[in-house]
Design a protein around this motif. Structure first.
Motif, PDB file in Angstrom:
ATOM      1  N   ARG A 738       0.829  -1.207   0.000  1.00  0.00           N
ATOM      2  CA  ARG A 738       0.000   0.000   0.000  1.00  0.00           C
ATOM      3  C   ARG A 738       0.861   1.253   0.000  1.00  0.00           C
ATOM      4  NH1 ARG A 738      -3.561  -2.374   3.366  1.00  0.00           N
ATOM      5  NH2 ARG A 738      -2.576  -1.535   5.219  1.00  0.00           N
ATOM      6  N   ARG A 739       1.925   1.189   0.810  1.00  0.00           N
ATOM      7  CA  ARG A 739       2.732   2.385   0.998  1.00  0.00           C
ATOM      8  C   ARG A 739       3.451   2.781  -0.285  1.00  0.00           C
ATOM      9  NH1 ARG A 739       7.403   2.855   5.508  1.00  0.00           N
ATOM     10  NH2 ARG A 739       8.213   4.850   4.839  1.00  0.00           N
ATOM     11  N   TYR A 740       3.886   1.803  -1.063  1.00  0.00           N
ATOM     12  CA  TYR A 740       4.701   2.129  -2.229  1.00  0.00           C
ATOM     13  C   TYR A 740       3.949   1.952  -3.529  1.00  0.00           C
ATOM     14  CZ  TYR A 740       8.270   2.230   1.241  1.00  0.00           C
ATOM     15  OH  TYR A 740       8.977   2.546   2.352  1.00  0.00           O
ATOM     16  N   ARG A 741       2.615   1.853  -3.439  1.00  0.00           N
ATOM     17  CA  ARG A 741       1.835   1.682  -4.652  1.00  0.00           C
ATOM     18  C   ARG A 741       2.000   2.905  -5.563  1.00  0.00           C
ATOM     19  NH1 ARG A 741      -3.920   0.243  -3.159  1.00  0.00           N
ATOM     20  NH2 ARG A 741      -3.673   2.361  -2.428  1.00  0.00           N
ATOM     21  N   ALA A 742       2.202   4.067  -4.961  1.00  0.00           N
ATOM     22  CA  ALA A 742       2.278   5.298  -5.744  1.00  0.00           C
ATOM     23  C   ALA A 742       3.569   5.383  -6.538  1.00  0.00           C
ATOM     24  CB  ALA A 742       2.164   6.500  -4.813  1.00  0.00           C
TER      25      ALA A 742
ATOM     26  N   GLN B 113      12.745  11.261 -15.618  1.00  0.00           N
ATOM     27  CA  GLN B 113      11.518  11.231 -16.413  1.00  0.00           C
ATOM     28  C   GLN B 113      10.284  11.017 -15.540  1.00  0.00           C
ATOM     29  OE1 GLN B 113      11.920   8.307 -19.412  1.00  0.00           O
ATOM     30  NE2 GLN B 113       9.847   8.549 -20.175  1.00  0.00           N
ATOM     31  N   LYS B 114      10.383   9.996 -14.660  1.00  0.00           N
ATOM     32  CA  LYS B 114       9.252   9.744 -13.755  1.00  0.00           C
ATOM     33  C   LYS B 114       9.528  10.447 -12.442  1.00  0.00           C
ATOM     34  CE  LYS B 114       6.810   5.879 -12.767  1.00  0.00           C
ATOM     35  NZ  LYS B 114       6.792   4.469 -12.368  1.00  0.00           N
ATOM     36  N   PRO B 115       8.539  11.137 -11.880  1.00  0.00           N
ATOM     37  CA  PRO B 115       8.773  11.773 -10.580  1.00  0.00           C
ATOM     38  C   PRO B 115       9.236  10.711  -9.584  1.00  0.00           C
ATOM     39  CG  PRO B 115       6.602  12.335 -11.425  1.00  0.00           C
ATOM     40  CD  PRO B 115       7.163  11.300 -12.342  1.00  0.00           C
ATOM     41  N   ASN B 116      10.337  10.958  -8.885  1.00  0.00           N
ATOM     42  CA  ASN B 116      10.825   9.946  -7.939  1.00  0.00           C
ATOM     43  C   ASN B 116      11.061  10.523  -6.556  1.00  0.00           C
ATOM     44  OD1 ASN B 116      12.995  11.478  -8.665  1.00  0.00           O
ATOM     45  ND2 ASN B 116      14.419   9.789  -8.897  1.00  0.00           N
ATOM     46  N   PRO B 117      10.001  11.092  -5.958  1.00  0.00           N
ATOM     47  CA  PRO B 117      10.198  11.556  -4.583  1.00  0.00           C
ATOM     48  C   PRO B 117      10.471  10.354  -3.678  1.00  0.00           C
ATOM     49  CG  PRO B 117       7.873  11.565  -5.128  1.00  0.00           C
ATOM     50  CD  PRO B 117       8.607  11.215  -6.383  1.00  0.00           C
ATOM     51  N   PHE B 118      11.279  10.573  -2.634  1.00  0.00           N
ATOM     52  CA  PHE B 118      11.534   9.483  -1.683  1.00  0.00           C
ATOM     53  C   PHE B 118      10.302   9.273  -0.820  1.00  0.00           C
ATOM     54  CE2 PHE B 118      15.855  11.586  -1.987  1.00  0.00           C
ATOM     55  CZ  PHE B 118      16.285  10.732  -2.995  1.00  0.00           C
ATOM     56  N   PRO B 119      10.099   8.058  -0.349  1.00  0.00           N
ATOM     57  CA  PRO B 119       8.922   7.810   0.500  1.00  0.00           C
ATOM     58  C   PRO B 119       9.091   8.429   1.883  1.00  0.00           C
ATOM     59  CG  PRO B 119      10.175   5.797   0.227  1.00  0.00           C
ATOM     60  CD  PRO B 119      10.831   6.824  -0.637  1.00  0.00           C
ATOM     61  N   MET B 120       9.223   9.752   1.924  1.00  0.00           N
ATOM     62  CA  MET B 120       9.315  10.463   3.201  1.00  0.00           C
ATOM     63  C   MET B 120       8.466  11.727   3.065  1.00  0.00           C
ATOM     64  SD  MET B 120      13.410  11.019   2.975  1.00  0.00           S
ATOM     65  CE  MET B 120      14.493   9.675   2.534  1.00  0.00           C
ATOM     66  N   SER B 121       8.547  12.593   4.057  1.00  0.00           N
ATOM     67  CA  SER B 121       7.720  13.794   4.011  1.00  0.00           C
ATOM     68  C   SER B 121       8.249  14.757   2.949  1.00  0.00           C
ATOM     69  CB  SER B 121       7.718  14.476   5.371  1.00  0.00           C
ATOM     70  OG  SER B 121       8.986  15.036   5.611  1.00  0.00           O
ATOM     71  N   VAL B 122       7.383  15.702   2.585  1.00  0.00           N
ATOM     72  CA  VAL B 122       7.759  16.726   1.616  1.00  0.00           C
ATOM     73  C   VAL B 122       9.023  17.442   2.099  1.00  0.00           C
ATOM     74  CG1 VAL B 122       7.015  18.919   0.629  1.00  0.00           C
ATOM     75  CG2 VAL B 122       5.386  17.032   0.840  1.00  0.00           C
ATOM     76  N   TYR B 123       9.007  17.807   3.352  1.00  0.00           N
ATOM     77  CA  TYR B 123      10.137  18.532   3.938  1.00  0.00           C
ATOM     78  C   TYR B 123      11.424  17.732   3.810  1.00  0.00           C
ATOM     79  CZ  TYR B 123      12.866  21.128   7.372  1.00  0.00           C
ATOM     80  OH  TYR B 123      13.817  21.875   7.995  1.00  0.00           O
ATOM     81  N   GLU B 124      11.340  16.457   4.220  1.00  0.00           N
ATOM     82  CA  GLU B 124      12.543  15.620   4.227  1.00  0.00           C
ATOM     83  C   GLU B 124      13.057  15.393   2.818  1.00  0.00           C
ATOM     84  OE1 GLU B 124      14.527  14.669   6.587  1.00  0.00           O
ATOM     85  OE2 GLU B 124      13.257  15.749   8.002  1.00  0.00           O
ATOM     86  N   ASN B 125      12.156  15.349   1.838  1.00  0.00           N
ATOM     87  CA  ASN B 125      12.588  15.199   0.468  1.00  0.00           C
ATOM     88  C   ASN B 125      13.477  16.351   0.050  1.00  0.00           C
ATOM     89  OD1 ASN B 125      11.639  13.117  -1.688  1.00  0.00           O
ATOM     90  ND2 ASN B 125      10.033  13.145  -0.127  1.00  0.00           N
ATOM     91  N   ASN B 163       4.798  18.033   6.281  1.00  0.00           N
ATOM     92  CA  ASN B 163       5.109  16.785   6.970  1.00  0.00           C
ATOM     93  C   ASN B 163       4.334  15.588   6.440  1.00  0.00           C
ATOM     94  OD1 ASN B 163       7.055  17.856   8.703  1.00  0.00           O
ATOM     95  ND2 ASN B 163       5.426  18.783   9.940  1.00  0.00           N
ATOM     96  N   GLU B 164       3.585  15.835   5.360  1.00  0.00           N
ATOM     97  CA  GLU B 164       2.872  14.706   4.752  1.00  0.00           C
ATOM     98  C   GLU B 164       3.802  13.940   3.841  1.00  0.00           C
ATOM     99  OE1 GLU B 164      -0.869  15.491   2.775  1.00  0.00           O
ATOM    100  OE2 GLU B 164      -1.424  16.796   4.441  1.00  0.00           O
ATOM    101  N   ASN B 165       3.438  12.669   3.611  1.00  0.00           N
ATOM    102  CA  ASN B 165       4.251  11.849   2.720  1.00  0.00           C
ATOM    103  C   ASN B 165       4.205  12.427   1.308  1.00  0.00           C
ATOM    104  OD1 ASN B 165       5.370   9.766   1.103  1.00  0.00           O
ATOM    105  ND2 ASN B 165       4.848   8.290   2.710  1.00  0.00           N
ATOM    106  N   ALA B 166       5.377  12.533   0.705  1.00  0.00           N
ATOM    107  CA  ALA B 166       5.478  13.148  -0.620  1.00  0.00           C
ATOM    108  C   ALA B 166       4.711  12.346  -1.661  1.00  0.00           C
ATOM    109  CB  ALA B 166       6.941  13.269  -1.024  1.00  0.00           C
ATOM    110  N   LEU B 167       4.504  11.063  -1.387  1.00  0.00           N
ATOM    111  CA  LEU B 167       3.817  10.234  -2.386  1.00  0.00           C
ATOM    112  C   LEU B 167       2.346  10.592  -2.489  1.00  0.00           C
ATOM    113  CD1 LEU B 167       5.470   6.801  -1.611  1.00  0.00           C
ATOM    114  CD2 LEU B 167       5.936   8.334  -3.507  1.00  0.00           C
ATOM    115  N   ALA B 168       1.853  11.407  -1.529  1.00  0.00           N
ATOM    116  CA  ALA B 168       0.457  11.806  -1.582  1.00  0.00           C
ATOM    117  C   ALA B 168       0.238  12.971  -2.548  1.00  0.00           C
ATOM    118  CB  ALA B 168      -0.027  12.181  -0.184  1.00  0.00           C
ATOM    119  N   GLN B 173       2.955  17.892  -9.002  1.00  0.00           N
ATOM    120  CA  GLN B 173       3.541  18.410  -7.763  1.00  0.00           C
ATOM    121  C   GLN B 173       4.794  17.620  -7.401  1.00  0.00           C
ATOM    122  OE1 GLN B 173       0.051  18.026  -5.329  1.00  0.00           O
ATOM    123  NE2 GLN B 173      -0.289  20.243  -5.299  1.00  0.00           N
ATOM    124  N   GLN B 174       4.701  16.292  -7.600  1.00  0.00           N
ATOM    125  CA  GLN B 174       5.860  15.454  -7.273  1.00  0.00           C
ATOM    126  C   GLN B 174       7.062  15.870  -8.117  1.00  0.00           C
ATOM    127  OE1 GLN B 174       5.075  11.266  -7.520  1.00  0.00           O
ATOM    128  NE2 GLN B 174       3.569  11.291  -5.887  1.00  0.00           N
TER     129      GLN B 174
END
Lengths: 743, 272
Positions: A738-742, B113-125, B163-168, B173-174
């Protein structure tokens, strides 16, 4: 135009689709169903353990004589035997109020003043007379089946001829009888207060010749008024308890030079004014229970303390609702006994498990004159003053097992303190089964712990290296290679561990431990050297295969370890490392120990953990690590900050599945763990795991016995442990998805 | 030359002294082999100027991404990859053995090419590159994060969601977050590898506007499939075909009056 053909083809496809659908659904449901069925089966087999011991009243019948002092019942409970005060043995049909046989065992106008029976099924009975004589008899029931009807032919056989134990005229007021497979011992107290002890050797027919030993002890306090006499099965102690609760323990060991006078110790069980109301010797004659008018119910056993002092050990106090006990009757075939209380309540107690069962009756308990539990343990007989015998059937098939006896420390007979012990059976028929799952659970967790201790660093570093650093051409060969190890039958690993590795480690402990310490150091040093010399060496090494350079480093480290171990043992410790460990920390070295199991089972677990963790690391999107590298992060920084956190749920799930495997693994521990149910955390001692216990004992256990059901409980525990671990792993995996689906 | 690359990363210097204008990049006779037989770039020579947007266009597999990845040495990761020729940034040879690749990459940022934000918060990215570089002080981090997000035209959209996850975040935006993350470490050169190809038209427009705004402070090199985009955003355009630069000219001239037949065929849609 050809509509029918079209429809037909469509219909056929639909049927096929439905069939496939049904087949797949059936398969899926079938898998779930079979797992559930296993669980249901296990629960069904465990369920009987949960039922408390119970009593049901079965009716009252009349005994032909009301003056009986001792009751015995045959195992199905259809025939009773009463010894009358005139010395007659009267057999009677319990269900039909009919006398079957009456035999006079003594001379005319004899008077029986004391009677007892051995705490064994089909045990002997002892009668003491007013004239100071002792009679030992064995009631027997010969069963014949004619035309489908079961007939019992009862008889009473004297074991020894009538024996004048006390001087003529000194009545025997209390007797105790202890029987084992080959011996018989009697203790008696006469009206003058003297104590007598005699023992016999039994032949294969259960008959005895002349007495081995006859002993006479001087009177104690309140002569002639003991409430209980007790001789233990080894004929070492004679215990006398008076009605006031004062006890004396006599040492029956033959007097010799070191111990010129017979030893004794005495004390008091109750508070002042408290009266002994009933007593019974428990199965196996290792302990007895006494009850008081204030509701105390104690199990006691005479012992020798570490100092050699005699003592009467209180094994346990049963918690009863402060009511006076009127009668105690012990099951001659198990450690179950019945207590009849003042208010008509009857309690069933098991001494080992402390399980209780209660029944309320309308009996006037103060009129009860004799009580007994039948030979098979199925019936409780209570005789009242009018000669009526009230029968209760006892349902207590698994009274010897309780949550407390399975998981808490239990005070067993013959032990000084409560212990955790797994020893379900020995050759002795009167053995008190020790069914504690705690040491097995402990052994399982200990084996799993040392396994993971060995496997986690190996498997994870291998996974990180293979999944993140290794050149893909090498990875293509290494990964299947490690995964192939998973196909190795664990019985082969166990065999190698037990018959090759364990003896080798026994002789080369110092070398092995030193190698474990030196290898990481050597690898780290090689890394530093590679950093310094890499540019010089690189042209000589095929790109991506640099790790092979470590092979000579490993060989060199091993050689160094052998050399250093020699130095350590010879020059520094001055003894072998095993001796040193024993002297320094008091740790015993067992050849098959947790270290051996950790290594062997670790090797079985490594491929599983490696494979799943490597997949998790390798499937971290390349674009993530690229993104990190493009920001100027080094490979290690990228690994630590991006790759490992992203793969962490997968890695965690790999560890859980590995742990589940380590918990359930059987063959390796059966062969390499020594199977000693110990509860210590010593690296150098063995253990016995749940799985190994099931594997070793299930083939030989009696179906439906308590031991069998406890093994099922062990299986259920194992099932739950692995189920929880695997479910946790699966939940984590889904969270990861779920976490990495995006991404 | 390489000595300059081992200097302290510039974000650790006071912000005022840090007036950036990008670097000139020159490529001389660059060839790249993935293995002995596969030649991905063939004798490429280019002069890329600071404060300009240079676009690489060409059909799939022509080597434009490979060329882009040479500028921050991302090709180093590929096993067996070999390079001939030279790339210089303000006269430093970036393939010199003493160059610290990590420091090079701090000065040559890259957006994929593909947005690749790390699975962390916007700030931490956004703070990631700074933390990697050893910056710990929270106040400075806060400052750089805000400045970078503003520069990437994302601040107003995410200032309450740091502080939200960047993947959201949405795809556009990413991608702007990734640009913010890249410019947070204050590079001189910005490499954009088809930065808008996975985005919707509105997000694409925003990215293009952003490129236009960033131009004054960086050397921007963009790879794109989209010729209109190249025409819109780039000052200079290189058309590549089969590992070679066929034509390199100002965008106006290349798109309106190509000198080479192959270029004309490509921009008029005859192949690719």
């Amino acid at each position: 135009m050809n509509n029918s053909l079209h429809r037909g083809r469509f219909a056929a496809r639909q049927v096929l689709d439905r069939c496939a659908n049904a087949l797949i659904s059936a398969g899926g449901v079938g898998v779930i169903l079979s797992v559930v069925m296993i669980l249901v089966f296990l629960l069904h087999e465990v369920a009987p353990l949960l039922s408390a011991p119970s009593l049901t009243e079965q009716g009252t019948s009349a005994v032909p004589a009301s003056d009986s002092t001792l009751l015995v019942a045959e195992d199905i409970g259809s025939v009773g035997l009463a010894f009358s005060e005139s010395g007659e043995a009267r057999f009677f049909d319990l269900s039909r109020d009919r006398a079957l046989l009456t035999r006079s065992l003594l001379y005319a106008d004899a008077s029986v003043t004391a009677a007892t029976r051995a705490a064994l099924p089909w045990g002997a009975a002892a009668l003491g007379t007013e004239a100071g004589e002792l009679l030992l008899v064995r009631p027997e029931f010969e069963t014949t089946v004619t035309q489908g009807r079961r007939e019992l032919r009862p008889s009473v056989r004297p074991i020894v001829p009538l024996l004048q134990l006390a001087p003529a005229g000194d009545a025997l007021l209390r007797v105790a009888l202890t029987e084992t497979d080959s011996e018989l011992a009697v203790a008696a107290e006469s009206a003058s207060g003297r104590l007598y002890f005699a023992s016999w050797q039994l032949d294969e027919n259960g008959l005895a010749g002349s007495a081995n030993r006859v002993l006479s002890l001087p009177p104690g306090e309140d002569p002639g008024s003991s409430g209980l006499l007790f001789v233990d099965a080894r004929h070492r102690f004679l215990v006398r308890v008076t009605f006031q609760g004062n006890y004396t323990v006599h040492d029956l060991a033959p007097v010799n030079n070191a111990m010129p006078v017979p030893r004794l110790t005495s004390g008091s069980l109750f508070e002042a004014g408290e009266q002994l109301t009933a007593a019974a010797v428990l199965f196996g004659s290792a302990s007895f229970v006494v009850a008081s008018d204030r509701g105390a119910l104690l199990q006691l056993s005479p012992t020798l303390q570490d100092s050699g002092e005699l003592s009467l050990q209180t094994l346990r106090r049963f918690s009863v609702p402060g009511k006076a006990v009127h009668h105690l009757a012990a099951d001659p075939g198990s450690r179950l006994f019945a207590a009849v209380f003042d208010d008509g309540a009857i309690g069933l107690f098991h001494s080992t498990s402390q399980r209780q069962g209660w029944a309320t009756t309308g009996l006037a308990t103060d009129e009860i004159t004799a009580s007994s539990i039948s030979n098979g343990g199925g019936q409780l007989l209570l005789q009242d003053a009018q000669g009526g015998v009230t029968r209760f059937s006892i349902q207590a098939p698994h009274a010897d097992v309780s949550a407390r006896s399975l998981f808490a420390a239990v005070q067993y007979e013959g032990y000084r303190a409560p212990i955790f012990k797994w020893q379900p059976a020995t050759a002795g028929a009167t053995y008190e089964a020790k069914l504690s799952l705690s040491p097995l659970l402990w052994g399982t967790l200990k084996a799993a712990f040392f396994t993971m201790l060995f496997a986690i660093p190996l498997a994870l570093s291998a996974a990180i290296f293979t999944g993140y650093f290794m050149a893909s051409s090498m990875r293509r060969k290494v990964k299947p290679g490690i995964e192939l190890m998973e196909a190795m039958p664990t019985v082969v690993l166990g065999f190698l561990a037990a018959l090759w590795f364990a003896p080798w480690l026994d002789e080369h402990l110092a070398e092995a431990l030193l190698a474990c310490l030196l290898l990481p150091v050597a690898v780290a040093v090689s890394g530093v050297l590679w950093g310094l010399l890499g540019n010089v060496l690189r042209p000589y090494v095929v790109s991506g295969w640099e790790p092979l350079l470590l092979l000579p480093v490993f060989a060199g480290t091993a050689a160094l370890a052998v050399f250093a171990a020699d130095l350590l043992e010879q020059w520094y410790l001055g003894m072998s490392l095993k001796d040193y460990i024993y002297q320094r920390w008091g740790l015993d070295y067992a050849q098959r120990n947790a270290l051996v199991v950790g290594v062997a089972m670790g090797l079985a677990v490594v491929p599983t953990v490696f494979s799943i963790a490597e997949d998790a690391l390798y499937s971290v999107p390349k674009q993530l690590s690229d993104g990190s590298l493009a920001l100027g992060a080094s490979r290690w920084q990228t690994l630590r900050n991006v790759v490992l956190p992203t793969a962490s749920p997968g890695i965690f799930s790999a560890l859980m599945i590995g742990l589940g495997r380590a918990v359930g693994e059987t063959m390796i521990v059966v062969m390499a763990a020594g199977n000693t149910p110990l509860m210590d955390s010593n690296l150098f001692s063995g253990m016995r795991t749940l799985s190994a216990t099931i594997a070793l004992e299930a083939p030989e256990v009696a179906l439906g016995s308590s031991h069998y059901r406890v093994l099922i409980v062990a299986a259920l525990l194992l099932f739950l442990l692995t189920f929880i671990l695997n479910s946790a792993a699966e939940l984590l995996r889904q969270r990861l998805r779920r976490r990495y689906r995006a991404l | 030359m390489s000595a300059e690359l081992s200097l302290k990363p510039r974000h650790l210097l006071p912000a005022k002294a840090n007036k950036r204008t990008g670097m000139n990049v020159s490529v001389d006779g660059l060839s790249l082999y993935y293995d002995r037989h596969t030649k991905a770039l063939d004798d490429v020579s280019l002069r890329i100027k600071r404060q300009q947007v240079t676009a690489f266009i060409g059909p799939s597999g022509c080597g434009k991404s490979t060329l882009l990845r040479c500028f921050n040495r991302m090709n180093d990761q590929i096993e067996g990859c070999r390079i001939e020729g030279r790339i210089r940034m303000d006269k430093m040879d970036i393939y010199h053995p003493r160059v610290d690749v990590s420091l090079l990459r701090r000065r040559v940022g890259m957006v994929f090419q593909k947005p690749n934000p790390f699975p962390m918060s916007v700030y931490e990215n956004v703070a990631y590159g700074l933390r990697i570089g050893g910056l710990r002080r929270r106040r400075e981090l806060d400052e750089v994060v805000e400045r970078s997000l503003r520069a990437a035209a994302l601040w107003d959209e995410v200032k309450d969601r740091l502080n939200e996850n960047a993947l959201a975040l949405s795809g556009g935006q990413q991608q702007r977050l990734v640009i913010a993350r890249t410019i947070a470490v204050e590079p001189d050169v910005l490499l954009l590898d088809e930065p808008a190809s996975s985005l919707d038209p509105i997000s694409t427009l925003k990215i293009e506007e952003l490129i236009y705004e960033l131009k004054s402070r960086y050397t921007i090199i963009i790879v794109t499939h989209n010729m209109q985009q190249a025409a819109r955003v780039s000052d200079m355009t290189a058309f590549m075909y089969q590992g070679r630069v066929i034509e390199f000219d100002t965008a106006d001239r290349l798109f309106t009056n190509p000198k080479e037949k192959q270029t004309e065929d490509y921009i008029t849609g005859r192949y690719g």
